[in-house]
Design a protein around this motif. Structure first.
Motif, PDB file in Angstrom:
ATOM      1  N   ILE A 279      -9.102   6.223  -1.807  1.00  0.00           N
ATOM      2  CA  ILE A 279      -9.127   4.751  -1.749  1.00  0.00           C
ATOM      3  C   ILE A 279     -10.496   4.247  -1.275  1.00  0.00           C
ATOM      4  CG2 ILE A 279      -8.090   2.721  -0.651  1.00  0.00           C
ATOM      5  CD1 ILE A 279      -6.356   3.993  -2.875  1.00  0.00           C
TER       6      ILE A 279
ATOM      7  N   THR B  56      -4.798  -3.810   6.480  1.00  0.00           N
ATOM      8  CA  THR B  56      -3.493  -3.438   7.036  1.00  0.00           C
ATOM      9  C   THR B  56      -3.051  -4.474   8.057  1.00  0.00           C
ATOM     10  OG1 THR B  56      -4.614  -2.029   8.649  1.00  0.00           O
ATOM     11  CG2 THR B  56      -3.819  -0.971   6.634  1.00  0.00           C
TER      12      THR B  56
ATOM     13  N   GLY C 283       0.805  -1.219   0.000  1.00  0.00           N
ATOM     14  CA  GLY C 283       0.000   0.000   0.000  1.00  0.00           C
ATOM     15  C   GLY C 283       0.832   1.259   0.000  1.00  0.00           C
TER      16      GLY C 283
ATOM     17  N   ILE D  24      -6.336  -3.820  -1.312  1.00  0.00           N
ATOM     18  CA  ILE D  24      -4.922  -3.567  -0.988  1.00  0.00           C
ATOM     19  C   ILE D  24      -4.596  -4.311   0.304  1.00  0.00           C
ATOM     20  CG2 ILE D  24      -3.203  -1.839  -0.304  1.00  0.00           C
ATOM     21  CD1 ILE D  24      -4.773   0.215  -1.939  1.00  0.00           C
TER      22      ILE D  24
ATOM     23  N   GLY E 187       5.511   7.708   0.921  1.00  0.00           N
ATOM     24  CA  GLY E 187       4.309   8.361   0.406  1.00  0.00           C
ATOM     25  C   GLY E 187       4.652   9.763  -0.068  1.00  0.00           C
TER      26      GLY E 187
ATOM     27  N   CYS F 108      -1.148   2.184  -4.258  1.00  0.00           N
ATOM     28  CA  CYS F 108      -2.389   2.957  -4.104  1.00  0.00           C
ATOM     29  C   CYS F 108      -2.818   3.582  -5.429  1.00  0.00           C
ATOM     30  CB  CYS F 108      -2.213   4.026  -3.023  1.00  0.00           C
ATOM     31  SG  CYS F 108      -2.177   3.369  -1.347  1.00  0.00           S
TER      32      CYS F 108
ATOM     33  N   VAL G 100      -9.136  -2.256   2.022  1.00  0.00           N
ATOM     34  CA  VAL G 100      -7.765  -2.201   2.536  1.00  0.00           C
ATOM     35  C   VAL G 100      -7.638  -3.128   3.734  1.00  0.00           C
ATOM     36  CG1 VAL G 100      -5.990  -0.730   3.560  1.00  0.00           C
ATOM     37  CG2 VAL G 100      -7.439   0.185   1.741  1.00  0.00           C
TER      38      VAL G 100
ATOM     39  N   GLU H 173      -1.609  -4.538   3.068  1.00  0.00           N
ATOM     40  CA  GLU H 173      -0.424  -3.805   3.507  1.00  0.00           C
ATOM     41  C   GLU H 173       0.076  -4.383   4.828  1.00  0.00           C
ATOM     42  OE1 GLU H 173       2.625  -1.829   4.427  1.00  0.00           O
ATOM     43  OE2 GLU H 173       1.742  -1.293   2.477  1.00  0.00           O
TER      44      GLU H 173
ATOM     45  N   LYS I  70      -0.854   1.225   8.202  1.00  0.00           N
ATOM     46  CA  LYS I  70      -1.582   2.181   7.369  1.00  0.00           C
ATOM     47  C   LYS I  70      -0.986   2.197   5.970  1.00  0.00           C
ATOM     48  CE  LYS I  70      -1.043   6.671   8.051  1.00  0.00           C
ATOM     49  NZ  LYS I  70      -0.421   7.297   6.878  1.00  0.00           N
ATOM     50  N   ILE I  71      -1.801   2.631   5.004  1.00  0.00           N
ATOM     51  CA  ILE I  71      -1.281   2.796   3.655  1.00  0.00           C
ATOM     52  C   ILE I  71      -0.448   4.067   3.586  1.00  0.00           C
ATOM     53  CG2 ILE I  71      -3.132   1.498   2.542  1.00  0.00           C
ATOM     54  CD1 ILE I  71      -4.418   4.202   1.770  1.00  0.00           C
ATOM     55  N   LEU I  72       0.428   4.150   2.593  1.00  0.00           N
ATOM     56  CA  LEU I  72       1.309   5.299   2.366  1.00  0.00           C
ATOM     57  C   LEU I  72       2.196   5.602   3.571  1.00  0.00           C
ATOM     58  CD1 LEU I  72      -1.184   7.700   0.511  1.00  0.00           C
ATOM     59  CD2 LEU I  72       0.565   6.242  -0.513  1.00  0.00           C
TER      60      LEU I  72
ATOM     61  N   GLU J 278      -5.337   9.060   0.193  1.00  0.00           N
ATOM     62  CA  GLU J 278      -5.877   8.238   1.288  1.00  0.00           C
ATOM     63  C   GLU J 278      -7.400   8.237   1.279  1.00  0.00           C
ATOM     64  OE1 GLU J 278      -4.346   9.227   5.145  1.00  0.00           O
ATOM     65  OE2 GLU J 278      -2.258   9.101   4.476  1.00  0.00           O
TER      66      GLU J 278
END
Length: 664
Positions: A578, A587, A532, A552, A564, A537, A585, A554, A558-560, A575
């Motif tokens: 998404i 995580t 992610g 996603i 990021g 993303c 997502v 990850e 968290k993503i990014l 964010e």
């Protein structure tokens, strides 16, 4: 005949005539001030270069009038009242040089940031606001500004404008009843809870803005132009929570109904032009639009202002497409096209357009890595694709003592930039690229429609190198032996990077992000992206827009989380996009195996499985530096650049290449 001729007709703001319809949109001049609040040499050179490039009106980025009510940690941005003698002295040098190119220059003056002070820029000083409200970035409550302090700031606007006029500035732009800065906080009932003459009715909430223009006109004369940066709509869902394009929500900031009323009042107070955008710090991706926003996104709001008030309307916001700009002028959307980041990327944009040399315009890619991201985190303004922006003299091309023949292995951004700079300096650069076109990771990265400018940048490099007559060999891999047998004086290895991959089981249905983007692999209708980060993303967003069912996975929380976007406008919008695009997502989850259409992963809740047609690995890249290692002790003058040196981003690929190629 140049079809863009209408963009070069003069326009007046008040009695000040601008030679064409282009303005440099104001961008924070971080790093362009001296310790006494004047302009340093970098600032003078930067603004002059845009005037030399044909821009009719230069609007400086934000400068301050007050350094007591809201302390700004000198030197940061210029301040017209801190040391008037120094400001006038350096300002006069700036305006004289700009005027030599028949351009005009306005000083953008700010009443302060209030609740939106960026701590890394302005120091951790107690933030002020119209009322005791929550700060945008800090978990703190702002201090209510007093009436005496308001009066003090208003007077300093008069003092600062007087100093600006003495220094030769042709007008002032007020920063701003836009984006949620201090004066804008007064204008919005969301932030202004006062019960005195600066609160309550709309007219009262605009009193601060009214007193400022009246003070300036009183000190500098009725004919001295004063422009207002103005946002007729805020896109605020709640504090620290902004709305996305197309999202249904209740506006808690300024809605268009009030925006129209406010515009009429502001012009009646004496403002000579409205520099129009939309957004706020709570919806930063409107005020500083990333590539995920449409081009020309402010046009509907500029046209509304044009229909509302009878003063010239400026419109910025990804307006770098010349046909779009021409249409905006012809159909009455606006009177002036403001270019901010496009003029960071190419200071000669306007002259190139005037001479019908469109292919030579270096495109802005809206990454905000070099501009807003660096302003936010490091208090400096630069440009990812133009290493000379705000460093015009420091990064001037270095004269060569002896012409060299330089071999460049790899035609990504680092290799292309190195070839461009070497050739401009007088060396002979020869590129060998193993693929069938230049651009490297720009090519797969530019597949999503919102990344079209990545392809434009690759096309610009191709065009530029062709104009410079650089020898480019495509579909050409070179070996250690070939290089050692050649007669090159210097070798640059810019062989890029390769995607990280690992086996999952049914690997015939496990792809890399690049293969899917380039259409080499079909991910079918339901896919899982492992990773992610930014690539994962953006790929997810692209596939979701194509109607795919995307999840996603990850490993982090968290993503990014890693690598990021530097700028919050980019990362926060992505964010939010998404979930808005129904992308699932997961995580804190690690994939283990893929078999019989089921992806097995280890989660906080134990082993879980996801049914999917394919798996796309987007877990990063590794440096491809094997050729460099083979040659490291064989070639006297050898350099390693781009992702081959260290996997990074477009900005550092270009910047590092410029640095090295400028000193060979």
């Amino acid at each position: 005949m140049n079809k863009y001729k209408k963009l070069f007709e003069p326009i007046k703001i008040g009695k000040c005539e601008i030679k064409n319809r282009f303005a440099l949109a104001p961008m924070g001049p971080l790093g362009l001030a001296d310790s006494e609040g004047g302009f340093n040499q970098r600032g003078i050179d930067y603004y002059t270069e845009r005037a030399k490039g044909g821009t009719g009106l230069i609007i400086t980025g934000v400068t301050f009038v007050d350094n007591e009510v809201e302390e700004h940690g000198m030197p940061n941005c210029p301040c017209s009242t801190y040391n008037p003698v120094q400001f006038v002295r350096t300002g006069k040098e700036l305006t004289e040089r700009i005027h030599a190119y028949n351009a005009k220059v306005f000083l953008q003056m700010s009443g302060g940031f209030g609740r939106v002070t960026i701590p890394t820029n302005l120091g951790d000083f107690p933030p002020v606001a119209p009322s005791p409200i929550q700060h945008r970035w800090l978990d703190k409550t702002c201090r209510e500004i007093t009436i005496d302090e308001i009066k003090s700031i208003v007077k300093k606007f008069g003092d600062g404008a007087y100093n600006a006029k003495r220094a030769g500035f042709d007008g002032i732009e007020i920063h701003a009843v836009h984006e949620g800065y201090l004066i804008d906080q007064f204008a919005m009932s969301l932030f202004n809870h006062r019960t005195d003459e600066y609160g309550g009715s709309l007219d009262n909430r605009l009193r601060f803005a009214r007193e400022i223009v009246e003070e300036i006109k009183d000190r500098c004369g009725e004919d001295y132009p004063v422009v207002l940066r103005y946002s007729p709509k805020s896109f605020i869902k709640d504090l620290r929570d902004g709305a996305l394009p197309g999202e249904e929500f209740t506006e808690k900031g300024r809605d268009l109904e009030e925006g129209i009323k406010a515009a009429k009042l502001l012009v009646s107070y004496g403002y000579d032009s409205l520099d129009t955008d939309v957004g706020s710090y709570d919806s930063w991706w409107w005020s500083h639009p990333p590539m995920y926003q449409d081009k020309g996104l402010y046009r509907p709001y500029a046209k509304l202002m044009k229909e509302t008030v009878d003063v010239p309307i400026m419109c910025a916001g990804r307006m770098d497409n010349p046909d779009m700009a021409l249409d905006a002028i012809e159909n009455g959307t606006c009177d002036i096209i403001s270019l901010g980041r496009p003029l960071l990327a190419d200071p000669d944009y306007v002259n190139k357009l005037r001479s019908n040399n469109l292919k030579s315009i270096r495109p802005c890619i809206s990454c905000q890595e070099g501009c807003m991201g660096r302003i936010q985190h490091y208090s400096m303004l630069n440009c990812a694709v133009n290493p000379q922006a705000c460093k015009e003299k420091d990064n001037a091309l270095t004269p060569i003592l002896k012409k060299k023949k330089v071999l460049i292995v790899g035609g990504g951004v680092a290799g292309c930039e190195a070839a461009r700079v070497l050739t401009l300096r007088g060396h002979e650069a020869i590129i060998f690229e193993k693929n069938d076109r230049l651009g490297g990771n720009l090519i797969p990265g530019g597949v999503p429609d919102f990344k079209e400018d990545d392809i434009a940048l690759a096309n610009w490099f191709e065009h530029t190198l062709k104009e410079l007559k650089v020898q480019v060999n495509l579909n050409a891999e070179v070996t250690k032996d070939q290089i050692l047998k050649s007669d090159f004086d210097s070798v640059i290895i810019a062989t890029g990077s390769t995607p990280k991959v690992f086996p999952l089981g049914d690997d015939a249905k496990v792809f890399t992000a690049a293969d899917v983007l380039l259409g080499k692999k079909d991910c079918k209708d339901t896919t899982v992206i492992v990773g992610g980060g930014l690539v994962g993303c953006e790929l997810a967003l692209h596939l979701a827009k194509e109607g795919k069912n995307v999840t996603i996975v990850e490993a982090l929380n968290k993503i990014l989380a890693l690598n990021g976007p530097l700028c919050s406008a980019n990362s926060e919008m992505l964010e939010k996009l998404i979930p808005f695009n129904k992308i699932a997502v997961k995580t804190n989850s690690k994939v283990k195996a893929y078999k019989d259409g089921l992806l097995e992963m280890e989660t906080e809740n134990g082993i879980e499985k996801i049914k999917c047609d394919s798996v796309i690995l987007s877990v990063g890249y590794k440096e491809e530096n094997s050729l460099y290692k083979e040659l490291e002790f064989e070639v006297p003058e050898i350099y390693l650049l781009g992702d081959a040196r260290k996997v990074s981003n477009i900005m550092y690929g270009i910047w590092d290449a410029y640095e090295v190629a400028n000193h060979i």
